[in-house]
Motif scaffolding. Structure first.
Motif, PDB file in Angstrom:
ATOM      1  N   PHE A 186     -64.097  -5.447  35.976  1.00  0.00           N
ATOM      2  CA  PHE A 186     -65.521  -5.665  36.241  1.00  0.00           C
ATOM      3  C   PHE A 186     -66.281  -5.830  34.932  1.00  0.00           C
ATOM      4  N   GLN A 187     -65.976  -4.964  33.973  1.00  0.00           N
ATOM      5  CA  GLN A 187     -66.626  -5.025  32.666  1.00  0.00           C
ATOM      6  C   GLN A 187     -66.304  -6.346  31.953  1.00  0.00           C
ATOM      7  N   ALA A 188     -65.102  -6.876  32.191  1.00  0.00           N
ATOM      8  CA  ALA A 188     -64.693  -8.129  31.549  1.00  0.00           C
ATOM      9  C   ALA A 188     -65.328  -9.348  32.203  1.00  0.00           C
ATOM     10  N   GLY A 189     -65.950  -9.157  33.378  1.00  0.00           N
ATOM     11  CA  GLY A 189     -66.675 -10.250  34.008  1.00  0.00           C
ATOM     12  C   GLY A 189     -65.870 -11.093  34.975  1.00  0.00           C
ATOM     13  N   VAL A 190     -64.860 -10.488  35.654  1.00  0.00           N
ATOM     14  CA  VAL A 190     -64.036 -11.292  36.561  1.00  0.00           C
ATOM     15  C   VAL A 190     -64.825 -11.770  37.784  1.00  0.00           C
ATOM     16  N   LEU A 191     -65.917 -11.115  38.111  1.00  0.00           N
ATOM     17  CA  LEU A 191     -66.698 -11.537  39.277  1.00  0.00           C
ATOM     18  C   LEU A 191     -67.183 -12.975  39.145  1.00  0.00           C
ATOM     19  N   ASN A 192     -67.439 -13.408  37.925  1.00  0.00           N
ATOM     20  CA  ASN A 192     -67.939 -14.762  37.695  1.00  0.00           C
ATOM     21  C   ASN A 192     -66.928 -15.648  36.964  1.00  0.00           C
ATOM     22  N   ALA A 193     -65.708 -15.180  36.842  1.00  0.00           N
ATOM     23  CA  ALA A 193     -64.712 -15.928  36.070  1.00  0.00           C
ATOM     24  C   ALA A 193     -64.193 -17.129  36.854  1.00  0.00           C
ATOM     25  N   GLY A 208     -53.120  -7.027  37.997  1.00  0.00           N
ATOM     26  CA  GLY A 208     -54.383  -7.456  37.401  1.00  0.00           C
ATOM     27  C   GLY A 208     -54.857  -8.784  37.967  1.00  0.00           C
ATOM     28  N   SER A 209     -53.937  -9.740  38.119  1.00  0.00           N
ATOM     29  CA  SER A 209     -54.302 -11.050  38.661  1.00  0.00           C
ATOM     30  C   SER A 209     -54.721 -10.951  40.120  1.00  0.00           C
ATOM     31  N   SER A 210     -54.051 -10.076  40.864  1.00  0.00           N
ATOM     32  CA  SER A 210     -54.397  -9.879  42.268  1.00  0.00           C
ATOM     33  C   SER A 210     -55.784  -9.262  42.406  1.00  0.00           C
ATOM     34  N   LEU A 211     -56.040  -8.241  41.596  1.00  0.00           N
ATOM     35  CA  LEU A 211     -57.362  -7.608  41.621  1.00  0.00           C
ATOM     36  C   LEU A 211     -58.457  -8.606  41.243  1.00  0.00           C
ATOM     37  N   ALA A 212     -58.202  -9.376  40.198  1.00  0.00           N
ATOM     38  CA  ALA A 212     -59.208 -10.320  39.723  1.00  0.00           C
ATOM     39  C   ALA A 212     -59.551 -11.339  40.804  1.00  0.00           C
ATOM     40  N   ARG A 213     -58.538 -11.821  41.504  1.00  0.00           N
ATOM     41  CA  ARG A 213     -58.775 -12.801  42.571  1.00  0.00           C
ATOM     42  C   ARG A 213     -59.592 -12.176  43.693  1.00  0.00           C
ATOM     43  N   SER A 214     -59.266 -10.937  44.054  1.00  0.00           N
ATOM     44  CA  SER A 214     -59.991 -10.262  45.125  1.00  0.00           C
ATOM     45  C   SER A 214     -61.426  -9.940  44.731  1.00  0.00           C
ATOM     46  N   MET A 215     -61.648  -9.725  43.427  1.00  0.00           N
ATOM     47  CA  MET A 215     -62.974  -9.351  42.957  1.00  0.00           C
ATOM     48  C   MET A 215     -63.902 -10.549  42.739  1.00  0.00           C
ATOM     49  N   GLY A 216     -63.338 -11.765  42.808  1.00  0.00           N
ATOM     50  CA  GLY A 216     -64.234 -12.919  42.703  1.00  0.00           C
ATOM     51  C   GLY A 216     -63.807 -14.023  41.766  1.00  0.00           C
ATOM     52  N   ALA A 217     -62.740 -13.842  40.990  1.00  0.00           N
ATOM     53  CA  ALA A 217     -62.292 -14.927  40.116  1.00  0.00           C
ATOM     54  C   ALA A 217     -61.870 -16.132  40.960  1.00  0.00           C
TER      55      ALA A 217
END
Length: 444
Positions: free
Chosen positions: A59-66, A82-91
């Protein structure tokens, strides 16, 4: 585009160094404060210290808008989670680097689909594919890494007196699931259309699903091509991936590996390759392995210095062509002087691959083909776009070819009567002058 990179090792650093100057906003995540401090001094990027499997860190790295998340640490499981989380969070898209071949093998379990990751990349396999392009001298079209290996590509020469010489493509019966993609002669390279007439000496690229190309390629041959002897120094992941692909073709493959246990593993995994236990840094053992009779010698050990030394030795012993894997960029200037014909840098291969993924909209990736005369696009089919309204033969595609598509985990080479549906992923080969037609039917 906003890009988040997990892992500050050599691969992560090289990707960050490439993307930053190209106008992308890069944030790199790593647990080492020392690594991040060095990167901040040399690169114009943001950094976040923390665990890549922690949602708060991402979240701090900005994956929501990546637009793109890249998991390229040295631990497969960290990259996957990490890649799975990032995709679920909005990347928009996430790509994970993996070392273990089992993660890319969907025959037993589809890890990519399970974790919701857009692509699993193996640096070692990408390096092997780059070497294969040079061994086969195939510079027209490389698509082995698309659609999880469900598509086979073969570049062939139209031989005099073969069964297809003088015939147009619409007259040929290549069998189901096989298409001609590119046609090349001394003057130009172009995407094939039905009215093209095949001439002796032309190079054609056959595209098909697994197992369909070998039968079709016999139509282009008046006689079987000679078997090339390829000797691979080093039985690591690069050497293994290289041997596994080559042993399916007309190659006599020999792997030289120093470690006895690894030799036993390779002998179990490979069907037709010969595995020899020997030290490629010792000239006498190279001579005993008959390296001098090789049509192609590939230096693919884990050490640049060993690759250079055994490559020079192989040249002196009489091997025709020398290919070498070299990781350090400062060695590049001296390799040709030492008689090494082709040097492949894994980091450069990965960087070029990643650069093709920095796309927006339905275009998932874009890579050059045919020496820059054409492009390979990976396109997600969106709802209510013109391409979904009827069979492919109804659409104006210009000099473009839908080479393959994936639907529900299965890969197909489409025919003229097939219709693409929302959610499909299409692999499209196109020439630049057809970009307007392509954009119109796919809606980008």
């Amino acid at each position: 585009m906003d890009v988040v990179i997990l892992g500050g090792g050599t691969v992560g650093q090289s990707i960050a160094a490439m993307l930053g100057p190209n106008g992308h906003n890069v944030c790199l995540v790593d647990e080492s404060a020392d690594v991040l401090e060095r990167l901040e001094e040399t690169l114009d990027i943001q950094t976040v210290r923390g665990n890549g499997c922690d949602a708060a860190t991402l979240f701090q790295a900005g994956v929501l808008n990546a637009g793109l998340f890249l998991g390229v640490s040295n631990v497969d499981e960290v990259n996957l989670i990490g890649s799975s989380l990032a995709r679920s969070m909005g990347a928009d898209r996430s790509i994970a680097r993996v070392y273990n071949d089992a993660y890319r093998d969907s025959s037993t379990f589809d890890y990519r689909r399970h974790f919701g990751v857009d692509r699993l990349l193996s640096l070692e396999r990408l390096t092997a594919l780059e070497l294969i392009k040079n061994i086969r001298a195939e510079n027209l079209f490389a698509m082995e890494h698309y659609l999880r290996g469900g598509v086979e590509i073969r570049e062939l020469t139209v031989e005099s007196h073969c069964r297809v010489e003088g015939k147009s493509l619409k007259e040929l019966d290549l069998g189901p699931g096989v298409r001609v993609g590119l046609i090349s002669d001394e003057e130009k390279t172009h995407i094939a259309v039905a009215d093209d007439v095949l001439k002796a000496g032309q190079h054609v690229t056959l595209i098909g699903t697994e197992g369909t190309v070998d039968k079709a390629k016999q139509l282009f041959e008046d006689r079987l091509p000679p078997v090339l002897r390829v000797v691979i120094a080093g039985g690591g992941d690069v050497g293994y991936n290289l041997a596994r692909v080559l042993e399916r073709g007309r190659f006599s493959v020999v792997i030289i590996e120093r470690d006895r246990r690894r030799c036993e593993e390779l002998a179990d995994k490979l069907d037709d390759a010969t595995v020899l236990q020997a030290d490629v840094t010792r000239r006498a053992e190279m001579e005993e392995a008959r390296v001098g009779t090789a049509d192609v010698f590939v230096a693919a050990t884990g050490r640049d210095e060993d690759n250079i030394v055994c490559g020079v030795e192989a040249r002196e012993l009489g091997a025709d062509r020398i290919l070498s894997v070299v990781r350090r960029p400062d060695y590049a200037n001296v390799l040709h002087k030492l008689g090494i014909d082709v040097a492949v840098s894994p980091r450069e291969v990965m960087a070029r691959q990643v650069l093709g993924y920095v796309q927006s909209g339905p275009v998932l990736s874009r890579h050059d083909a045919a020496g820059g005369h054409a492009e390979v696009l990976e396109i997600e089919v969106k709802p209510d776009t013109p391409i979904t309204t009827g069979p492919l033969k109804q659409h104006r595609l210009g000099r473009s070819l839908i080479a393959a598509f994936e639907r529900d985990g299965f890969v197909r080479v489409p025919g003229a009567n097939d219709t693409l549906a929302a959610g499909d992923v299409a692999i499209v080969l196109t020439q630049l002058e057809s970009s307007t037609d392509l954009a119109a039917v796919f809606g980008f």
